[in-house]
Motif scaffolding. Structure first.
Motif, mmCIF file in Angstrom:
data_model
loop_
_atom_site.group_PDB
_atom_site.id
_atom_site.type_symbol
_atom_site.label_atom_id
_atom_site.label_comp_id
_atom_site.label_asym_id
_atom_site.label_seq_id
_atom_site.Cartn_x
_atom_site.Cartn_y
_atom_site.Cartn_z
ATOM 1 N N THR A 182 -20.936 18.071 -27.220
ATOM 2 C CA THR A 182 -20.389 19.370 -26.795
ATOM 3 C C THR A 182 -20.238 19.425 -25.294
ATOM 4 O O THR A 182 -19.242 19.956 -24.771
ATOM 5 N N ALA A 185 -17.104 17.487 -24.414
ATOM 6 C CA ALA A 185 -15.871 18.212 -24.755
ATOM 7 C C ALA A 185 -15.614 19.342 -23.764
ATOM 8 O O ALA A 185 -14.475 19.558 -23.313
ATOM 9 N N ASN A 186 -16.650 20.079 -23.422
ATOM 10 C CA ASN A 186 -16.481 21.181 -22.476
ATOM 11 C C ASN A 186 -16.096 20.664 -21.092
ATOM 12 O O ASN A 186 -15.266 21.285 -20.398
ATOM 13 N N TRP A 187 -16.693 19.522 -20.730
ATOM 14 C CA TRP A 187 -16.378 18.970 -19.392
ATOM 15 C C TRP A 187 -14.917 18.512 -19.326
ATOM 16 O O TRP A 187 -14.221 18.751 -18.343
ATOM 17 N N ILE A 188 -14.468 17.875 -20.397
ATOM 18 C CA ILE A 188 -13.059 17.448 -20.441
ATOM 19 C C ILE A 188 -12.141 18.659 -20.417
ATOM 20 O O ILE A 188 -11.116 18.683 -19.721
ATOM 21 N N LYS A 189 -12.505 19.689 -21.190
ATOM 22 C CA LYS A 189 -11.674 20.887 -21.225
ATOM 23 C C LYS A 189 -11.585 21.548 -19.864
ATOM 24 O O LYS A 189 -10.518 22.009 -19.442
ATOM 25 N N ASN A 190 -12.691 21.572 -19.158
ATOM 26 C CA ASN A 190 -12.723 22.228 -17.856
ATOM 27 C C ASN A 190 -11.994 21.420 -16.781
ATOM 28 O O ASN A 190 -11.476 22.000 -15.819
ATOM 29 N N ASN A 191 -11.953 20.078 -16.949
ATOM 30 C CA ASN A 191 -11.352 19.228 -15.911
ATOM 31 C C ASN A 191 -9.961 18.706 -16.288
ATOM 32 O O ASN A 191 -9.377 17.918 -15.537
ATOM 33 N N LEU A 192 -9.457 19.112 -17.450
ATOM 34 C CA LEU A 192 -8.162 18.599 -17.904
ATOM 35 C C LEU A 192 -7.034 18.965 -16.940
ATOM 36 O O LEU A 192 -6.174 18.138 -16.611
#
Length: 650
Positions: A182, A185-192
């Motif tokens: 999780t 996933a959150n880190w990727i979502k925030n840095n996309l």
């Protein structure tokens, strides 16, 4: 074999840049993800460690159940990466250094990671039970509570039992579990968005670099287009404009080199054209010289020879007249001079005929001993008159040879005459040797004198026409320098060799080696029943005799109209043009012959001398267009002539 299509330089640059750009973007994304998330994971772990410290402090305080529960609920709701928080009692310390050493592995590959933190109190704690608080969802908090914790003072920590412990004793551990998947996933979502912006900037920068690299490609393409124009237009005289927009130094040098080479090529082309024109002029001059030479030969043959014949005939008429002694002496002087002049003129004409290929070999059987005996008899008076000894050395028995005896006699007569002429005292010796082989014989005749000799520097020059070794010495000896060139040419005609060994003041030694076949195939019936019309301009030559010897019926004509009349009245198989006929004359007559033919077609052959072989391209097309079937170099060798006739008759 490599059949790969050729690749242009601009295409190579485009492919290389695109491949580099894709690789750089992929590598940048991968490295930024790995490094960024590992750093984020470390920061999260350190933050969890700080939270665990606060929980440990709260848990180590007596009657802290409500406070701890509130703190746990707050952490599970505020910290999305925390999956669960577990309190348990134990008296044994837990060492968990592996979680600290493998941050990058946990960050990239683990789904969950648990951390254990000790809880230590400085008083006695009464442990009634343990609390298990679990966050199964990132956005929801569930607290599972066992019987309430009782934390009286001066109580020891035990696992699932009531025990007492002293101050500063280990109470238990706090276990915090992180949901790494999780968190990822959150880190990727925030840095996309940041990644997309970085990728866009990288692509824009790569396109800018590609645009800059495309500048020389455009100039190279311009050079390539000009090269294509030059290749497709070999006759191009003006080089097209080469557009160079960016002025790269290397491409400018290539452009200048290309222009320089093209200009040099144009200059060389002009020089070649001028040379071709000059060569054509020389060709016409050579043809003109050939005509003049032919006219000169005709003048010598007709005018000089006719005049000399008249002089000789007049002198012969004077033999029957009654002359005084003074008149007889004068007539003898005139006769001697005319004979020498006739001999010299005959040798000049013969030398010219040999060079033009108008002399043929007439083979017949002869006795070499008889030939030498006749030669000695002819020159014995001249040798005795000078006080010389004329001797012979024969190293073979009586034998019959086959060859052109007349030409052999002429060669030996010239050699013996020169030996007597240039020998003031001593002797002239003739040596004959005969060697037998399986299919041939070799006759070697040596003429050696003890005369003035020849300087070794002039050995090769004595066979050149009109050459005199040293006029100051040899002028007292009569001669025109024609005899030895005739000897050389006749020897080559017979495939013989002539060698000279001489020294000044010692004498000269001439050695003639003649190869002779034991049996020659003369093929007397090769042309039997064949009618040949032989057209010549001035001299009939020996080719007509060769044709008759091969069995043909030869009719020789000197006028064109007689040739036409002959071919119209009877069937003629071949019409041959002698080598002294000019190509334009042969072309004109051939057209007339072809126009007059009705029932049959004669074979037309044009013979040309050896020295005109280099001009064959200038007259062969016109002759064949006029109807002449074959253009051949005049040859009189029996084997070569018979093979040629066989190929035509076949």
């Amino acid at each position: 074999m490599n059949n790969r299509p050729s690749q242009t330089l601009p295409m190579l640059i485009w492919q290389s840049i695109m491949q580099t750009m894709v690789l750089a973007v992929l590598a940048g994304l991968l490295l930024s993800f790995v490094y960024g998330f590992v750093q984020h994971y470390k920061e999260t772990r350190q933050h969890i460690q700080q939270l665990a410290t606060l929980l440990s402090i709260s848990a180590s305080t007596a009657n802290s159940n409500d406070v701890v529960n509130e703190q746990v609920r707050f952490l599970l709701q505020g910290e999305l990466g925390v999956k669960s928080i577990l309190f348990y009692t134990t008296s044994q310390p837990i060492v968990d250094d592996n979680q600290l050493r493998n941050d990058w592995k946990n960050a990239l590959f683990a789904n969950t990671v648990s951390f254990n933190y000790p809880v230590v109190g400085d008083h006695t704690i009464k442990v009634a039970s343990s609390i298990d608080i679990d966050n199964t969802n990132t956005n929801q908090t569930s607290i599972s509570e066992r019987p309430a914790i009782s934390l009286p003072h001066n109580t020891l920590v035990s696992n699932a039992s009531d025990e007492s412990t002293t101050d500063s004793a280990l109470i238990g551990h706090i276990n915090i579990t992180l949901d790494v998947a999780t968190l990822r996933a959150n880190w990727i979502k925030n840095n996309l968005l940041l990644w997309l912006m970085t990728t866009a900037l990288a692509i824009i920068w790569a396109l800018f670099i590609l645009r800059k690299l495309n500048w020389p490609s455009k100039d190279i393409t311009a050079l390539t287009e000009v090269c294509d124009i030059v290749i497709k237009n070999p006759e191009l005289e003006q080089l097209p404009m080469i557009h160079q927009r960016f002025g790269f130094q290397e491409l400018v040098q290539i452009k200048q080199a290309f222009i320089t080479l093209f200009n040099r090529l144009q200059v060389a082309k002009k020089d070649y054209q001028a040379l071709a024109v000059f060569e054509q002029q020389l060709h016409h001059k050579d043809l003109s010289l050939d005509v003049q030479l032919h006219n000169f030969q005709s003048m010598i043959t007709h005018e000089l020879k006719t005049s000399l014949n008249a002089i000789v005939g007049g002198l012969q008429l004077l033999d029957d007249e009654h002359l005084s002694h003074e008149q007889k002496d004068a007539v003898d002087i005139i006769r001697s001079g005319s004979d020498k002049l006739v001999l010299t003129l005959d040798q000049i004409i013969q030398l010219n005929q040999i060079q033009k290929g108008q002399i043929s070999l007439q083979s017949r059987e002869f006795n070499p001993l008889q030939l030498i005996a006749d030669l000695l008899a002819d020159f014995e008076p001249a040798a005795k008159q000078k006080g010389l000894e004329l001797i012979s050395h024969i190293h073979h028995i009586d034998y019959t040879l086959e060859g052109d005896v007349e030409k052999i006699q002429q060669i030996l007569a010239i050699l013996v005459n020169n030996a007597i002429k240039f020998t003031p005292i001593g002797q002239v010796a003739i040596t004959s040797q005969l060697t037998h082989f399986d299919n041939s014989n070799r006759w070697q005749i040596n003429v050696k004198d003890s005369g003035i000799g020849i300087d070794s520097n002039f050995i090769e020059d004595i066979f050149n026409p009109f050459f005199q070794v040293d006029s100051s010495q040899t002028r007292q000896y009569e001669g025109s320098g024609i005899g030895l060139p005739v000897v050389k040419q006749l020897a080559q005609l017979m495939s013989a060799s002539i060698e000279v060994d001489s020294a000044l003041g010692v004498g000269t030694d001439f050695t003639l080696t003649i190869p002779m076949s034991k049996r020659q195939s003369l093929q007397p019936h090769l042309l039997s029943g064949l009618t040949v019309v032989y057209y010549y301009y001035h001299e009939k030559g020996s080719l007509a005799d060769e044709l008759e010897r091969l069995g043909a019926s030869v009719i020789c004509y000197h006028h064109e109209q007689l040739v036409i009349d002959e071919m119209m009245t009877k069937k003629v198989d071949m019409l041959m043009f002698a080598e002294d006929v000019f190509p334009r004359t042969a072309e004109s007559l051939a057209r007339r012959v072809r126009a007059s033919e009705t029932d049959y077609r004669a074979l037309l052959v044009f013979w040309y001398p050896q020295q005109q072989a280099r001009y064959l391209d200038s007259f062969e097309f016109g002759l064949k267009a006029a109807g002449i079937d074959y253009c051949e170099i005049a040859t009189y060798k029996d084997k070569a002539l018979s093979d040629l006739l066989k190929s035509w008759l076949a």
